[in-house]
Write an enzyme that holds these catalytic residues in place. Structure first.
Site, short mmCIF file in Angstrom:
data_model
loop_
_atom_site.label_atom_id
_atom_site.label_comp_id
_atom_site.label_asym_id
_atom_site.label_seq_id
_atom_site.Cartn_x
_atom_site.Cartn_y
_atom_site.Cartn_z
N LYS A 37 0.83 -1.21 0.00
CA LYS A 37 0.00 0.00 0.00
C LYS A 37 0.87 1.26 0.00
O LYS A 37 2.08 1.18 0.28
CB LYS A 37 -0.92 -0.02 1.22
CG LYS A 37 -0.18 0.01 2.56
CD LYS A 37 -1.13 -0.32 3.73
CE LYS A 37 -0.39 -0.31 5.04
NZ LYS A 37 -1.19 -0.85 6.15
N TYR A 246 17.76 29.23 10.11
CA TYR A 246 16.65 29.89 10.82
C TYR A 246 16.87 29.84 12.33
O TYR A 246 17.27 28.79 12.87
CB TYR A 246 15.33 29.19 10.51
CG TYR A 246 14.78 29.48 9.14
CD1 TYR A 246 14.48 30.78 8.73
CD2 TYR A 246 14.52 28.43 8.26
CE1 TYR A 246 13.95 31.02 7.47
CE2 TYR A 246 13.99 28.67 7.00
CZ TYR A 246 13.72 29.96 6.62
OH TYR A 246 13.19 30.20 5.38
#
Ligand code: PLP
Length: 348
Positions: A37, A246
């Site tokens: 899946k 950051y």
């Protein structure tokens, strides 16, 4: 296939995949299927299913009928392709066209199936306590005579806690599953990867592992299947006290060389991974420093003699589960969130 130097590259070792399937198969005396899946947990349902079919897999499983169509194309006619979501409204054409086997979850789905595809194979999914998919004991008791008369190709259920061998839920679900299925003539299945390691009473007629095939826990002995290589965009020199990224979260304590590589949280390298992981130039680890941003990761390469052209972030030393642990998640999520920006390559 895009193999540009400027994109991150995901390499899938199909030999390791096949070897993991054989190792899981050897843990039991019963048949071993394969769960493919979510595009085979992000690794490509086509090549993965094709490889496993050649290894001898005769039962494949996906979440939705659309996914089953791609698997049928890869494996050709013959192998069963089971659909966990069952027979949903609108699925009939796909189920018929690609010979997919819905795993019926409710009396309503059973009705729909009998009306739409009366001669078409189906399986039954039972809820043995996870409360996610499948018929509950009372509904099953009512449906059972009619369903059994139509020869379901499997009667199955799924374990909620099989990654914790001592969890009492395992025995409880085993008991419930037995009570619900003892005496059925159809083949039975309960175990995914975790259940394969819980002992023979959990194996029934076949097991259906997913994550273990792809190198993830709870298959501790799995071979790593995926490597990820990140191209270096540039390398810069930092003085003591300069910061990276950051929030200025990393500060150079020595004169440093910082490489910026082309991948980030948009590529499944979750921002929560933060520090504490490495990238590798050959066998030499180079720590990730500063915050992971959307498309970029910064790496301290001061200890390398030369600027690298690419750095490896997933390999046999640092696995899917190491990245998952750093991110506070599970290997399943790391694999399935590696998005479309990677070029994918397969090693046979
Ligand atoms: C995903 C899934 C599997 C495979 O589970 P793994 O833990 O990846 O081995 C098996 N059965 C069902 C019903 C599933 O949803």
């Amino acid at each position: 296939m895009n193999s540009s130097m400027s994109t991150a590259r995901l390499t899938i070792n199909l030999q390791a995949l096949a070897s993991n399937w054989r190792a899981l198969d050897a843990k039991t005396g019963v048949e071993t299927g394969a769960v493919v899946k979510a595009d085979a947990y992000g690794l490509g349902a086509g090549p993965v299913s094709d490889t496993l079919a050649e290894e001898g897999v005769r039962k494949f499983f996906v979440a939705a009928a659309e996914e089953g169509a791609a698997v049928r194309e890869a494996v050709g006619p013959g192998p069963m392709i089971g659909i966990f979501s069952g027979h949903m409204e609108g699925d009939t054409d796909l189920l018929r066209a690609h010979d997919l086997t819905p795993l019926i979850n409710s009396a309503e789905q059973f009705q729909r199936h009998l009306q739409a595809l009366p001669d078409h194979a189906f399986g039954i999914q039972l809820d043995s306590g996870m409360n996610r998919l499948g018929l509950e004991p009372a509904d099953w008791a009512e449906l059972r005579p009619k369903a059994e008369a139509l020869n379901p190709v499997v009667v199955m259920s799924h374990l909620a806690c099989s990654d914790e061998p001592d969890h009492p839920m395992n025995q409880q679900q085993l008991k419930t599953f037995r009570e619900m299925t003892d005496g059925v003539t159809a083949p039975r299945s309960l175990a995914a990867t975790g259940g394969t390691f819980l002992g023979p009473e959990f194996h029934f007629d076949f097991c259906r592992p997913g994550i273990g095939l792809y190198g993830g826990l709870p298959f501790a002995g799995a071979k790593p299947v995926v490597t990820v290589d990140l191209p270096v965009i540039q390398v810069r020199q930092l003085d003591v006290g300069e910061t990276v990224g950051y929030g200025n979260s990393w500060v150079a304590r020595r004169p440093s060389r910082i490489a910026t590589v082309a991948a980030g949280y948009a590529d499944g390298l979750h921002r929560a991974i933060g520090g504490g992981i490495d990238t590798f130039a050959g066998n030499q680890p180079c720590p990730v420093v500063g915050r992971i941003s959307m498309d970029l990761i910064t790496v301290d390469v001061t200890d390398l003699p030369n600027d690298p052209e690419r750095l490896r972030i997933l390999n046999g030393h640092q696995t899917v589960d190491d990245l998952a642990e750093a991110a506070g998640t599970i290997g399943y999520e790391i694999l399935t969130s590696m998005g479309n920006r990677y070029s994918r390559g397969y090693v046979e």
